[in-house]
Design a protein around this motif. Sequence first.
Motif, PDB file in Angstrom:
ATOM      1  N   ALA A 515       0.832  -1.204   0.000  1.00  0.00           N
ATOM      2  CA  ALA A 515       0.000   0.000   0.000  1.00  0.00           C
ATOM      3  C   ALA A 515       0.867   1.255   0.000  1.00  0.00           C
ATOM      4  CB  ALA A 515      -0.931  -0.016   1.214  1.00  0.00           C
ATOM      5  N   THR A 519       1.555   4.065  -3.344  1.00  0.00           N
ATOM      6  CA  THR A 519       0.840   5.312  -3.044  1.00  0.00           C
ATOM      7  C   THR A 519       1.837   6.472  -3.015  1.00  0.00           C
ATOM      8  OG1 THR A 519      -0.792   4.116  -1.724  1.00  0.00           O
ATOM      9  CG2 THR A 519      -0.650   6.496  -1.394  1.00  0.00           C
ATOM     10  N   VAL A 524      -2.452   5.734   3.839  1.00  0.00           N
ATOM     11  CA  VAL A 524      -2.851   4.331   3.978  1.00  0.00           C
ATOM     12  C   VAL A 524      -3.539   4.179   5.331  1.00  0.00           C
ATOM     13  CG1 VAL A 524      -2.054   1.952   4.162  1.00  0.00           C
ATOM     14  CG2 VAL A 524      -0.932   3.527   2.555  1.00  0.00           C
ATOM     15  N   ASP A 541      -5.607   2.145   0.538  1.00  0.00           N
ATOM     16  CA  ASP A 541      -4.640   3.166   0.125  1.00  0.00           C
ATOM     17  C   ASP A 541      -5.262   4.079  -0.910  1.00  0.00           C
ATOM     18  OD1 ASP A 541      -4.013   2.308  -2.700  1.00  0.00           O
ATOM     19  OD2 ASP A 541      -3.357   0.491  -1.673  1.00  0.00           O
ATOM     20  N   GLY A 599      -7.145   4.205  -5.958  1.00  0.00           N
ATOM     21  CA  GLY A 599      -6.640   3.426  -4.841  1.00  0.00           C
ATOM     22  C   GLY A 599      -7.246   2.039  -4.752  1.00  0.00           C
TER      23      GLY A 599
END
Length: 751
Positions: A515, A519, A524, A541, A599
Amino acid sequence: MKENSGNLNLELLQSINDAVYILDKNGNIVQANDTFCKMLGYSISELLQLNAKDYNASWNQEKILSTINELRGKTEIFELLHRRKDGTTFDAEVSAKGISINNEDYLLCITRDITSRKKAQTAIKESEKKFRALFENAYVPILLLDIKSFRIFDCNPATEKLFGKPQTQILHSLLQDFSPEFQCNGENSGELINFYINQALKGGKTEFEFCFDKDGKQVLTNINLYKVDINGNSLIQVIINDTTEKRKSEEQLKLLSLSINQSNSGIVLTDLNGNIEYVNDTFCKLTGYSKEEVIGKNPRILKSGYTSQETYKQLWESITAGKQWTGEFLNKRKDGTLFWESARISPVKDEQGRITNFIGIKDDITQLKKLLDELKIAKAKAEENSRLKTNFLANMSHELRTPLVGILGCASMIAEDTKEPLTQELANIINKSGQRLHETLNAILDLTRLETESLPVDLTQVDILPLIKNTYELFINEAKLKGLNLYLDVDEEEIIAFADLNLLKSVLSHLISNAIKYTEIGGVSIRAFTNENKIIIKVVDTGIGIPDSYRDIIFEPFRQVSEGYNRQFEGSGLGLTLTKKYVKLMNGRIWFNSKLGEGSAFFVELNAAEKHSEPIADEVNEKPKITDFRSKQVLLVEDDPINIQTITAFIGNLVHLTSVNNANDAIEIARTKNFDLILMDIGLSGDKNGLDVVREIRMMPQYHSTPIAAVTAYAMDSDRDKMLSSGCTHYLAKPFPRKQLIDLLEEIFSE
């Protein structure tokens, strides 16, 4: 009357063959012919002295006189019982007529002995009674049809059962009223019935098959028609046999016969002596013999000489005892070629349980035998390849982990000891790169371990909340370095699950690491909660998301959203593969939701357990607590110079450390000097490996209980188990940080 008897025509009475006599109004016999005398056994003189009551055994005097009085000018016929002179009785038919002679009332009687007729009538009645009993109690339906209208005149209870209707709904109906309009062969039901009734009336063939309808179901029957006379009436008698079950049995028998004959297995039936009575077509194809060639022969004609007599002995002992025998034969065909067959031979028993025959079911397994031989060879080859693969992985693990000790160890030492910012930065780069290589190596080895070994799983009832918090804290700094927010959302004081803490730690680490890795903006979040009897862990995330085209492959090994020359993220592509396998081992499941550019959210579901389990202790990340063990003599056996230098740098100032780089020197110095601890590298170069050295040292009296720690790059679970069972008391896999080695020293010396 007696006085005027001369006026009577005696000749007329005597000329009548029947018994004739005349009674006066008082019932006295006034005249009779010889036939009547003979009938009663009296002479004429005796007879004329009698009154009707003397021979009429049916009526009394009153009845006799009243009848004489009532029959004035009338004629009536009676059936009476007469008594002879000798006292015997007989049935008589009396035709009596009242007459008047000289204005006097008389009764003229003509009598016939009807004993034979009465017997015949009784016999007929008995016969009719028996017929009715047979008719009513017959198991098969019997009907009587009117000869003109062909309608049902009478039927027995079996007919009611056949048609499923009471007698009242059957009588006066036509047979075709209880059948479909057309028969199975397409003939009109009414026309077919009428044809055969007319045939019966002509005395022709009257047996035929007919289909009735009962509650929407077809009833197959066989019908016989006869013309009969009952009480002087001509009728058509119909006898119906329900052949539905018989036809089903015949069809089943036919199907069974076809199935046996067309079976892919060879089937042979023998008598009690083993002589063949039946074989199917497959048996003939299998053996090359025709049916005519084997009927009456013994199956020993197939013997090749390669099957032991003991096998045949066991076969006969089993089947003659009523048991099934299963085995294999290497038999010989008619043309002399050999073939393998799998045989199942069973006794056939009658209703009393007596063995009447033996049946054998045989399958050609020649190709299967050949395939099994090939599989054995392939299995041996696969096992050899697996062994080579394991050895290769072990060697690769050893060769990669060994230099990592020096790389990571030196980098961490430099970072701790230097004050120069640039040097610290370079040392951190080296450490980070080394850790990345270490993680990749561990992932590959973990996947291999899952595929080649039975990974032990310790599912216990445990509070996983401390583990979640610890894992979250481990990644806080990593998230901050990327400018991301890392959230932990937990409302419960404890979350009890059935889990393996080591596997769950890897699962959480992989999901949170991924995650953060994918990102760039946002953050997260980690959430854990109980949902009825399940525990849900959710990692969300705001990263790049997963395209729909990758949904089916994201859990496959070595696959990433960013792949090829243009991939934007580091990693081996094994994290999610291992995560899914670990979750499955804990009887859980994993899934995700994702939108490209927005995400992803990964969900892990585990089985919940009861509350109040023992919580796991929080891990505390402390700096190495360096303890002075200078009084302890430690022997390091290591053939890699860099590793010797690194380990010396780690603990050289904590213990009295002696190092050797080969097996012989290790054995020799152990004989001449006592050590409190031996750190043993297992993959030593030369004729002897580390375990060989351990065995020889353990034979020395002073080292029976001395701690020996395997410090090795062989990191599989099977490696650890082997070393701990071969004389080592502790195990430390390479590479390792300084703290881990110092913790090991503290553990050993505190014991």
